[in-house]
Enzyme design. Structure first.
Site, PDB file in Angstrom:
ATOM      1  N   GLU A   1      43.291 -41.334 -31.005  1.00 24.19           N
ATOM      2  CA  GLU A   1      41.951 -41.098 -30.447  1.00 24.19           C
ATOM      3  C   GLU A   1      41.157 -40.221 -31.398  1.00 24.19           C
ATOM      4  O   GLU A   1      41.736 -39.332 -32.027  1.00 24.19           O
ATOM      5  CB  GLU A   1      42.076 -40.428 -29.077  1.00 24.19           C
TER       6      GLU A   1
ATOM      7  N   ARG B   1      49.201 -41.467 -21.709  1.00 24.30           N
ATOM      8  CA  ARG B   1      48.943 -41.179 -23.113  1.00 24.30           C
ATOM      9  C   ARG B   1      49.038 -42.490 -23.879  1.00 24.30           C
ATOM     10  O   ARG B   1      49.894 -43.337 -23.569  1.00 24.30           O
ATOM     11  CB  ARG B   1      49.966 -40.186 -23.684  1.00 24.30           C
TER      12      ARG B   1
ATOM     13  N   HIS C   1      39.071 -41.368 -22.763  1.00 27.47           N
ATOM     14  CA  HIS C   1      39.904 -40.265 -22.236  1.00 27.47           C
ATOM     15  C   HIS C   1      39.113 -39.402 -21.244  1.00 27.47           C
ATOM     16  O   HIS C   1      38.885 -38.213 -21.480  1.00 27.47           O
ATOM     17  CB  HIS C   1      40.463 -39.413 -23.375  1.00 27.47           C
TER      18      HIS C   1
HETATM   19  C1  DGY Z   1      45.553 -33.900 -19.493  1.00 29.95           C
HETATM   20  O1  DGY Z   1      45.224 -32.889 -18.861  1.00 29.95           O
HETATM   21  O2  DGY Z   1      46.665 -34.040 -19.968  1.00 29.95           O
HETATM   22  C2  DGY Z   1      44.532 -34.974 -19.634  1.00 29.95           C
HETATM   23  O3  DGY Z   1      44.888 -35.996 -20.449  1.00 29.95           O
HETATM   24  C3  DGY Z   1      43.192 -34.414 -20.022  1.00 29.95           C
HETATM   25  O4  DGY Z   1      42.651 -34.058 -18.825  1.00 29.95           O
END
Ligand code: DGY
Length: 332
Positions: free
Chosen positions: A276, A247, A295
């Site tokens: 984002e 993240r 992402h």
């Molecule tokens: C998640 O699943 O947490 C990802 O960041 C998106 O696929």
């Protein structure tokens, strides 16, 4: 699965915050009355979300939806929030638990796909793939020359994983095929990972100092927010490649921009960002040693369909008295 009635005798009402693949919708419509935001690409505006969840017994959310006290105030009947992601930092889990609302997520189905993307970032950043494409597109490819766009080898290098859960372990397995030396740092040691891949546990700072590739895969929590900043980048090798597919807020982005400008780490591969989406005017977009993608970790047709379907199954199970496959909390 038999549909369980709500207290007023009707089928449960589900709200989907995005247009989802038909396969996932059908799981929901088989058991619930469905309302949905009908755009696939645009998140539901906040005001519309708060209005739409007013009569929902369960809500299927995406990581672009903030699920907090305000959301819960607006959704008094809501018994389950099924997040279509493995991460759930968009959700105030304590608030849900206090109010007796179940949270579910979508682990496992995206593990291998996300590990592939980590690998793509490692290779692209180390071997300057995007820079190479840009050179050709700009008509700037001159004569072959010995040092033109030279990068660093992935094979035989030392890979330091920060976070060794499911995705970290899948990345480690791939590293064996590249003859890499494996190090990891995690909240707790993983004897299974060590036995399977020969990975050695290292203290965080030692791993930063000794790795050629530092790959961040920790969940975003109070402890990991801002984990990578100026001090951590300064510890890395001047030839190191840093990859973040966890993240964005795990990294102090301003510090990373400065560190990349100075060339330590040498390059970065980034799938996630502090806020984002980012635009073309973001400082990272101007840095040739930053390979940046929007992402995309889980972004294959099969995996996104599997995530949506699993989220739908979680939602329906919770609303029909079944056992949701992926509970996150234990509401009262
Ligand atoms: C998640 O699943 O947490 C990802 O960041 C998106 O696929």
């Amino acid at each position: 699965m038999a549909a369980q009635s709500t207290p007023d005798g009707a089928r449960p009402r589900a709200y989907l915050t995005r247009a989802l693949p038909e396969q996932a919708r059908q799981v929901v419509t088989a058991a619930c009355d469905l309302a949905e935001w009908d755009s696939e690409s645009q998140p539901v505006p906040r005001a519309e979300l708060l209005r739409a969840v007013g009569d929902a017994d369960g809500v299927l959310t995406l990581l672009t939806d903030r699920v907090d006290e305000e959301f819960l105030d607006a959704a008094p009947r809501c018994r389950v929030v099924a997040n279509m992601a493995v991460g759930y930092d968009n959700v105030d889990v304590d608030a849900l638990t206090r109010r007796g609302v179940l949270l579910t997520n979508t682990p496992d189905v995206l593990t291998e796909t996300t590990a592939d993307l980590v690998w793509a970032l490692m290779l692209a950043a180390a071997r300057r793939i995007v820079e190479g494409t840009d050179v050709i597109r700009a008509g700037q490819w001159g004569a072959w020359s010995p040092s033109f766009l030279t990068g660093y080898d992935v094979h035989g290098a030392t890979l330091g994983l920060v976070g060794a859960g499911r995705i970290g372990s899948a990345v480690a397995r791939r590293a064996q095929g590249f003859g890499m030396t494996l190090r990891y740092h995690n909240r707790s040691r993983s004897p299974a990972l060590e036995a399977e891949t020969g990975a050695q546990y290292q203290p965080f700072e030692q791993l930063l100092r000794e790795s050629d590739f530092v790959v961040c895969l920790v969940p975003l929590t109070g402890q990991t927010r801002g984990l990578f900043g100026a001090a951590e980048f300064a510890l890395m090798k001047p030839t190191a490649v840093f990859v973040n597919a966890a993240r964005g807020p795990v990294v102090r982005e301003g510090d990373l921009v400065e560190a990349l400008r100075r060339g330590r780490p040498w390059a970065a591969g980034l799938d996630v960002f502090e806020r984002e989406p980012i635009g073309a005017d973001h400082p990272l977009a101007a840095l040739p040693n930053a390979t940046i993608v929007p992402h995309l970790g889980s972004a294959t047709v099969r995996t996104r369909t599997a995530m949506a379907t699993l989220a739908a199954r979680n939602l329906v199970a919770a609303l029909t008295g079944g056992n949701p496959p992926n509970p996150v909390n234990r509401p009262a």
